[in-house]
Design a protein around this motif. Structure first.
Motif, mmCIF file in Angstrom:
data_model
loop_
_atom_site.group_PDB
_atom_site.id
_atom_site.type_symbol
_atom_site.label_atom_id
_atom_site.label_comp_id
_atom_site.label_asym_id
_atom_site.label_seq_id
_atom_site.Cartn_x
_atom_site.Cartn_y
_atom_site.Cartn_z
ATOM 1 N N ALA A 154 -5.122 1.336 4.536
ATOM 2 C CA ALA A 154 -5.677 1.790 5.818
ATOM 3 C C ALA A 154 -4.997 3.079 6.264
ATOM 4 C CB ALA A 154 -5.504 0.703 6.880
ATOM 5 N N GLU A 212 -16.559 1.618 -4.258
ATOM 6 C CA GLU A 212 -16.354 0.194 -3.984
ATOM 7 C C GLU A 212 -14.962 0.054 -3.416
ATOM 8 O OE1 GLU A 212 -16.131 -2.373 -7.439
ATOM 9 O OE2 GLU A 212 -16.173 -4.199 -6.226
ATOM 10 N N ASP A 213 -14.766 -0.888 -2.483
ATOM 11 C CA ASP A 213 -13.417 -1.183 -2.004
ATOM 12 C C ASP A 213 -13.189 -2.688 -2.150
ATOM 13 O OD1 ASP A 213 -10.908 -1.111 -0.938
ATOM 14 O OD2 ASP A 213 -11.508 -0.482 1.085
ATOM 15 N N ILE A 214 -12.268 -3.030 -3.043
ATOM 16 C CA ILE A 214 -11.931 -4.435 -3.265
ATOM 17 C C ILE A 214 -10.751 -4.793 -2.367
ATOM 18 C CG2 ILE A 214 -11.125 -6.135 -4.962
ATOM 19 C CD1 ILE A 214 -12.340 -4.283 -7.147
ATOM 20 N N VAL A 223 -10.573 6.470 1.813
ATOM 21 C CA VAL A 223 -11.384 5.245 1.797
ATOM 22 C C VAL A 223 -12.875 5.555 1.927
ATOM 23 C CG1 VAL A 223 -11.785 3.011 2.917
ATOM 24 C CG2 VAL A 223 -9.437 3.848 2.625
ATOM 25 N N HIS A 235 -3.607 -4.059 6.414
ATOM 26 C CA HIS A 235 -4.272 -2.962 5.693
ATOM 27 C C HIS A 235 -5.696 -3.379 5.322
ATOM 28 C CE1 HIS A 235 -1.501 0.429 4.905
ATOM 29 N NE2 HIS A 235 -0.533 -0.463 5.045
ATOM 30 N N GLU A 236 -5.827 -4.603 4.801
ATOM 31 C CA GLU A 236 -7.159 -5.038 4.350
ATOM 32 C C GLU A 236 -8.060 -5.393 5.538
ATOM 33 O OE1 GLU A 236 -6.777 -7.585 0.838
ATOM 34 O OE2 GLU A 236 -5.283 -6.218 -0.001
ATOM 35 N N MET A 269 -14.636 6.128 -1.412
ATOM 36 C CA MET A 269 -14.612 5.120 -2.480
ATOM 37 C C MET A 269 -15.974 4.465 -2.646
ATOM 38 S SD MET A 269 -10.897 3.424 -1.525
ATOM 39 C CE MET A 269 -11.053 2.022 -2.642
ATOM 40 N N GLN A 305 -6.717 -0.062 -7.398
ATOM 41 C CA GLN A 305 -7.455 -1.290 -7.109
ATOM 42 C C GLN A 305 -7.335 -2.279 -8.276
ATOM 43 O OE1 GLN A 305 -11.094 -1.288 -4.906
ATOM 44 N NE2 GLN A 305 -9.566 -0.846 -3.330
ATOM 45 N N TYR A 364 -8.416 -7.103 -2.264
ATOM 46 C CA TYR A 364 -7.966 -8.077 -3.263
ATOM 47 C C TYR A 364 -7.410 -9.354 -2.643
ATOM 48 C CZ TYR A 364 -5.198 -10.087 -7.069
ATOM 49 O OH TYR A 364 -4.663 -10.948 -7.997
ATOM 50 N N HIS A 365 -6.583 -9.206 -1.596
ATOM 51 C CA HIS A 365 -5.916 -10.389 -1.036
ATOM 52 C C HIS A 365 -6.817 -11.199 -0.107
ATOM 53 C CE1 HIS A 365 -2.737 -7.593 -2.327
ATOM 54 N NE2 HIS A 365 -2.109 -8.680 -2.708
ATOM 55 N N LYS A 405 -9.382 -2.110 6.991
ATOM 56 C CA LYS A 405 -10.446 -1.578 6.130
ATOM 57 C C LYS A 405 -11.719 -2.413 6.276
ATOM 58 C CE LYS A 405 -8.324 -1.182 2.066
ATOM 59 N NZ LYS A 405 -8.365 -0.724 0.667
ATOM 60 N N TYR A 460 0.827 -1.206 0.000
ATOM 61 C CA TYR A 460 0.000 0.000 0.000
ATOM 62 C C TYR A 460 0.871 1.270 0.000
ATOM 63 C CZ TYR A 460 -4.120 -2.878 0.117
ATOM 64 O OH TYR A 460 -5.096 -3.772 -0.241
#
Lengths: 312, 312
Positions: A225, B33-35, B28, B122-123, B31, A282, B37-38, B126, A216
Motif C-alpha cells: 500500500a 493482477e493484484d494477489i 499498484v 497493506h492488503e 498492476m 507477488q 496473498y495473505h 489495497k 512489504y
C-alpha cells in the motif's frame, strides 16, 4: 547494553542435569502458579511433567493448519499412533496458537512476525522448563522469499541477519536498546543438510536468512500500500543482501535464534522459498505448487526425526 | 530519512473524489493482477467492487474468533440480516487472517504484533482501493495491559507511542531507518468517548498507548523466559510511562496509526485493559470476567456504528 554470551549454555559441556531446559529468569522458579496465557495452559490446572515431560523435539511454524498437517505426517512417518488417529489441539482454549503432540514431538504454530513468535517462545520455553524436559531440539519450518534460488528450494539458515545484514536481534527492554546474538546450532544445520542430500527430492542450501519486521517495504516489495523507492533501489538492496550471503527472507528467525540460544536449546530454521525475489514480488504460483513447496521442510524434518529416533 | 506529512491526506479538505481510499504507491494502479496473498484473494478471481464497494467501516482485532463474534454482534445490533444468519469467512482459503462482512461493516483479524497487523493492513488498504471504497473509517478493537486503571477499563488512544514514549513508528526500508508519525483522528476519538459516556456501562478514558514489539521483556514483565531486571526497575519504567500520559500497553497501535494516516483514513484504537500492570504481570482473572471485558470495545464500537448509521 548487550546481552553476554554467558546466557547461552552448551549442553555438550555440562553434566546431564544441565541438559534440562533452563530459563534466563530466576523469578519463574519462585512462582506459585504460572499462567501461560496465550496457550490457555496453567501449572495449577495442567500437569506439565505428565503432558510434556517426554518432549525431545519441538517444531514450530506460522500457520496452525500447517502444524496440524505436520503432526499427522510425523505420526505416520514415525509409526507413532495409527492412521486416522485424531490429534487434538492442546491449546483449544484459545485461538492465538495451536499445539499438537505425538510421542516426543511437539508441533506449535506461532503466527507471523517477530512479536508473535516471541510470545509463543517465551511460553514454550516456560512450558518445557515446568515439564522438566531434557535434551530438547527446536526447529522452525516455514516459508520465505528466496534470493537467486529456484522457487521451491529449501534454505537451512546459517545465520539470521537484520535489515543491515548483521547477525543481531535488537529489542527494547525498559526503553533501552538490547542487542542479542542470533547463533543457531551449526552441527544441527549440517545434519539437516546431509539429510536433505539423502532424501534427494529437492534443492537445499545453507545460507543466511534476512529477518524483517515487515513483508512489504521491509522486504523491498514494490506492491504494498506504500512504496517510495524504485525497482532499481529494490534490486540494489536484494543484491547487497545476496552478496552478504543472504539466500532467503522471512520474519521470525532472528528472535527464534536469540531466545533458543539464551535458554541453551539447539535450534535450526528450515524454510522453503516460494518465489525468487530478484524476479518479482507477488506469490503467484498455482495453489497446488505452493502446497507441495510447503511440504518440503516437513519432509526434510520428518526424515531427520526418523534418523534421530532410530526409525530410518 | 523521515516520511513527510504530505503522505497523509485530510479527507475533510478535499473534493469528494479524494475521499476514495488512496494508496501511497503509484505501482499498484499499473498492476494487471493484484494477489492479496495473505487474504487468499485476487483482483483476477474476485470482484472487489461488488464484494467490498459499500464498505464504510473496518473493525480489526487480533483474534479471529473475536472478530466473528463482533460481526455477529453488529449484525444483531444494527438489524442487518436475521438472527441465526451465517457469516462466512471471506478469507477461508487461508488461515493467516479471518474476514467477515455485514452491510457496510468489515471485520478482520490481524494476529499479534506490528509485523502481523502490518501485512494485513497493506492488503486491506489495497482491497479498499481496488474496491473503489469511499469515506472509510478504521477502528482497532483489542486487549491491553493497563497502567493505573481498574481492570476492565477501556482506553481510547490519544497517541500511540514507542518504547521511549515518542509518538513515532520506526521501521527499516531497504536497510534505512524510516520514522513515521502515529497520528490518530482526534474527532473520532472524542466521538467514541462521548458514545461511551452515553452507554454508561464501564469506565473509558482517553490516553496514550505504549506499543511494544514484545509482550514480556518489552513490556517490563518479570515472568518471561528471560528477565534481567528487578521489580523496582519495572515499576520505574511503568511509572515513567504513566507520567508520559500512557494508560495502556499493546502491540499494534503504532503501525496501525501510521499506515491508516499515510493512506488518509481516519482511524481509532479502542482497547480494554485486562489487568493493572502496576500490580502484576499475569492475566489471572477468571475466564468469564476476561470474556466480558473483551466485549466492552465491541459494545462501544457497536454503539458508535448505530449512531453513525442512524439506527440509534
Amino acid at each position: 547494553m548487550a546481552a553476554t554470551g554467558a546466557e547461552a549454555k552448551d549442553p555438550e559441556n555440562h553434566p546431564s542435569s544441565d541438559r534440562l531446559v533452563q530459563l534466563s529468569n530466576p523469578n519463574v522458579a519462585t512462582m506459585k502458579e504460572d499462567i501461560l496465557y496465550h496457550f490457555s495452559l496453567s501449572t495449577s490446572t495442567h500437569d506439565f511433567p505428565a503432558m510434556f515431560g517426554d518432549v525431545k523435539f519441538v517444531c514450530v511454524g506460522g500457520s496452525p493448519s500447517r502444524m496440524l498437517t505436520f503432526i499427522e505426517y510425523v505420526a505416520t512417518e514415525l509409526g507413532l499412533g495409527r492412521p486416522g488417529d485424531e490429534h487434538p489441539n492442546i491449546c483449544s482454549g484459545t485461538d492465538r496458537y495451536a499445539m499438537y503432540k505425538v510421542g516426543p514431538v511437539l508441533s506449535v504454530s506461532h503466527g507471523m512476525g517477530i512479536p508473535s513468535i516471541a510470545i509463543m517462545l517465551h511460553e514454550l520455553l516456560k512450558l518445557l522448563y515446568h515439564a522438566g524436559c531434557t535434551d530438547v531440539t527446536v526447529i522452525r519450518i516455514g516459508t520465505s522469499g528466496g534470493i537467486g534460488l529456484e522457487p521451491g528450494s529449501v534454505v537451512i539458515t546459517r545465520q539470521a541477519v537484520d535489515a543491515c545484514f548483521k547477525p543481531e536481534f535488537e529489542q527494547h527492554v525498559l526503553g533501552k536498546r538490547v542487542v542479542r546474538g542470533t547463533d543457531l546450532d551449526e552441527g544441527l544445520a549440517q545434519e539437516l543438510l546431509r539429510g536433505s542430500a539423502e532424501l534427494g527430492e529437492f534443492t537445499t542450501v545453507l545460507g543466511n536468512t534476512l529477518c524483517t519486521l515487515d513483508f512489504y517495504e521491509g522486504q523491498g516489495r514494490l506492491d504494498g500500500a506504500l512504496c517510495s523507492y524504485t525497482e532499481k533501489d529494490k534490486q540494489a538492496y536484494l543484491r547487497a543482501a545476496h552478496a552478504a550471503g543472504v539466500r532467503n527472507i522471512e520474519m521470525e528467525s532472528s528472535v527464534f535464534a536469540a531466545l533458543c540460544s539464551a535458554c541453551g536449546l539447539p535450534a535450526a530454521v528450515v524454510c522453503v522459498t516460494l518465489l525468487d525475489r530478484l524476479l518479482g514480488d507477488q506469490i503467484s504460483s498455482p495453489h497446488e505448487v505452493l502446497a507441495e513447496y510447503q511440504q518440503r521442510p516437513q519432509r526434510l524434518v520428518g526424515h531427520f526425526l526418523k534418523k534421530r529416533l532410530g526409525r530410518a
